[in-house]
Motif scaffolding. Structure first.
Motif, PDB file in Angstrom:
ATOM      1  N   ALA A  62       0.867  -1.176   0.000  1.00  0.00           N
ATOM      2  CA  ALA A  62       0.000   0.000   0.000  1.00  0.00           C
ATOM      3  C   ALA A  62       0.904   1.226   0.000  1.00  0.00           C
ATOM      4  O   ALA A  62       1.934   1.237   0.679  1.00  0.00           O
ATOM      5  CB  ALA A  62      -0.900  -0.001   1.228  1.00  0.00           C
ATOM      6  N   THR A  63       0.537   2.249  -0.751  1.00  0.00           N
ATOM      7  CA  THR A  63       1.401   3.426  -0.865  1.00  0.00           C
ATOM      8  C   THR A  63       0.625   4.667  -0.418  1.00  0.00           C
ATOM      9  O   THR A  63      -0.440   4.964  -0.949  1.00  0.00           O
ATOM     10  CB  THR A  63       1.903   3.607  -2.304  1.00  0.00           C
ATOM     11  OG1 THR A  63       0.778   3.684  -3.193  1.00  0.00           O
ATOM     12  CG2 THR A  63       2.774   2.432  -2.716  1.00  0.00           C
ATOM     13  N   GLN A  64       1.191   5.377   0.558  1.00  0.00           N
ATOM     14  CA  GLN A  64       0.497   6.510   1.161  1.00  0.00           C
ATOM     15  C   GLN A  64       1.453   7.693   1.276  1.00  0.00           C
ATOM     16  O   GLN A  64       2.635   7.515   1.599  1.00  0.00           O
ATOM     17  CB  GLN A  64      -0.014   6.137   2.555  1.00  0.00           C
ATOM     18  CG  GLN A  64      -0.907   4.913   2.577  1.00  0.00           C
ATOM     19  CD  GLN A  64      -1.345   4.521   3.982  1.00  0.00           C
ATOM     20  OE1 GLN A  64      -0.981   5.163   4.970  1.00  0.00           O
ATOM     21  NE2 GLN A  64      -2.139   3.472   4.079  1.00  0.00           N
ATOM     22  N   ALA A  65       0.938   8.879   1.020  1.00  0.00           N
ATOM     23  CA  ALA A  65       1.723  10.104   1.134  1.00  0.00           C
ATOM     24  C   ALA A  65       1.050  11.061   2.097  1.00  0.00           C
ATOM     25  O   ALA A  65      -0.178  11.190   2.109  1.00  0.00           O
ATOM     26  CB  ALA A  65       1.881  10.767  -0.236  1.00  0.00           C
ATOM     27  N   MET A  66       1.867  11.744   2.895  1.00  0.00           N
ATOM     28  CA  MET A  66       1.375  12.779   3.802  1.00  0.00           C
ATOM     29  C   MET A  66       2.197  14.044   3.568  1.00  0.00           C
ATOM     30  O   MET A  66       3.412  13.976   3.374  1.00  0.00           O
ATOM     31  CB  MET A  66       1.527  12.336   5.259  1.00  0.00           C
ATOM     32  CG  MET A  66       0.959  10.970   5.570  1.00  0.00           C
ATOM     33  SD  MET A  66       1.417  10.374   7.233  1.00  0.00           S
ATOM     34  CE  MET A  66       0.167  11.195   8.223  1.00  0.00           C
ATOM     35  N   HIS A  67       1.529  15.188   3.582  1.00  0.00           N
ATOM     36  CA  HIS A  67       2.222  16.470   3.495  1.00  0.00           C
ATOM     37  C   HIS A  67       1.455  17.475   4.330  1.00  0.00           C
ATOM     38  O   HIS A  67       0.223  17.547   4.264  1.00  0.00           O
ATOM     39  CB  HIS A  67       2.330  16.939   2.043  1.00  0.00           C
ATOM     40  CG  HIS A  67       3.012  18.264   1.874  1.00  0.00           C
ATOM     41  ND1 HIS A  67       4.081  18.657   2.650  1.00  0.00           N
ATOM     42  CD2 HIS A  67       2.780  19.297   1.014  1.00  0.00           C
ATOM     43  CE1 HIS A  67       4.469  19.864   2.279  1.00  0.00           C
ATOM     44  NE2 HIS A  67       3.699  20.269   1.291  1.00  0.00           N
TER      45      HIS A  67
END
Length: 370
Positions: free
Chosen positions: A199-204
């Motif tokens: 699973a690929t997740q990004a946070m900014h």
């Protein structure tokens, strides 16, 4: 120039200017006052007779102007750094991902966490800064759980170039990702890991439209994205500054929650925000009492000290999560995007103009992933 914008980039970036708040910075307010003062002074002074009385005066004026420009250029040549420059053709590629061996650990047995830290530069001949950099990771609880290594990597240009460097494994910028559907160009680390079952997740911690991350993050393989509004909805406080958004010190808890709730191996990426220059003294950033960080830095380099105050808060919050007994097995890589682009030589000269630091926490033992 400070934010590495060519004329084309400047015109393209006008659409994002409504997202930033220059009035939150005393430095920008002071600059605005000076500019207005110059306009007013020029209005009156240019009404005066501007003809030189003698040709020698014209020559002297030219010598003074070009002499000062040349001297300024020569003095600053060694500290401009790569923040202003795209990578030259044929430049040898480097990244923390490659040098640490981070991506090679993607065997489905553990989570992978990449944290890109805004304006985390490599100290140069400054012992107080070197002593502070990654100091909290020299801890028995960290060493019991992770193999700790660190190093430095070459960088070019600004934050989005740093993201392309680490996520896509090449020199470049986000424009090329927006303008193409070529699978070879978009075959970045998130897409590669998704093919392996991650699973690929990004946070900014800033807003989704800024530099169109909401558009190119999914194009390079991020299946889930969380930006400032999402993080604040989950409990992060608001932190001010020219780039106001979610407080970075509250994000590690959410990052840990994502991994604890994961049903499959996960690649979690987080781009921080609060140390973006200029760093104000308060606005919920916990930067008002910088002496607690370092008396020497507070005295000699106050804005660097404020940056390190925020780094400290991020590090302490992250370490509390990743050393908890219920934190799943994960490799964690922290890396800077670029040196902090201080305008004045006094602060700027404290950093290596070409390299950024990284720290790799390689999980030792096999533990449940979720």
């Amino acid at each position: 120039g400070l934010f590495s914008l060519t004329l084309d980039s400047l015109v393209y970036s006008l659409q994002f200017f409504a997202e930033i708040k220059p009035s939150n910075s005393m430095e920008y307010i002071a600059a605005a006052v000076v500019i207005v003062g110059i306009w007013i002074g020029s209005w009156f002074l240019l009404k005066r007779d501007t003809n030189f009385a003698k040709p020698l005066h014209i020559l002297l004026g030219g010598v003074l102007i070009f002499g000062l420009v040349g001297a300024d250029s020569a003095v600053g040549a060694g500290m401009r750094g790569h923040y202003f420059r795209p990578a030259p053709v044929g430049a040898t590629f480097e990244s923390a991902i490659n040098k640490s061996g981070f991506a090679a650990r993607a065997d489905g047995k553990r989570h992978l966490v990449l944290i890109m830290v805004e304006s985390l530069g490599m100290p140069k001949d400054n012992q107080a800064m070197s002593d502070k950099l990654f100091a909290y990771y020299n801890d028995s609880m960290i060493k019991a759980r992770y193999e700790v290594s660190q190093g430095s990597s070459l960088y070019y240009n600004s934050t989005t170039s740093g993201e392309v460097r680490e996520l896509c494994g090449r020199w470049g910028d986000y424009y090329e990702l927006l303008e193409t559907d070529d699978p070879k160009v978009l075959d970045c680390l998130p897409a590669q890991l998704a093919k392996k079952g991650y699973a690929t997740q990004a946070m900014h911690s800033f807003k989704a439209p800024f530099f169109k991350r909401a558009t190119w993050y999914p194009k390079i393989g991020f299946q889930k994205r969380e930006f400032a509004a999402d993080l604040e909805q989950r409990g992060a406080e608001w932190c001010g500054g020219v780039f106001a958004g979610a407080c970075d010190r509250h994000v590690p808890k959410m990052l840990a929650e994502n991994l604890k709730q994961a049903k499959q191996p996960t690649f979690q990426y987080w781009l921080t925000l609060n140390t973006h220059l200029p760093v104000p003294t308060e606005q919920n950033l916990d930067t008002g009492n910088c002496e607690k960080v370092s008396v020497a830095l507070a005295r000699d380099y106050p804005m660097i000290c404020r940056q390190f105050s925020i780094f400290d808060d991020i590090d302490k919050a992250l370490i509390a999560e990743i050393t908890a007994s219920d934190f799943p097995e994960a490799d964690i890589l922290l890396v800077g995007d670029h040196m902090p682009p201080f305008f004045d030589r006094h602060h700027r000269s404290q950093f290596d103009p070409e390299r950024v630091p990284w720290l790799y926490l390689k999980a030792k033992n096999s533990q449940p992933k979720g």
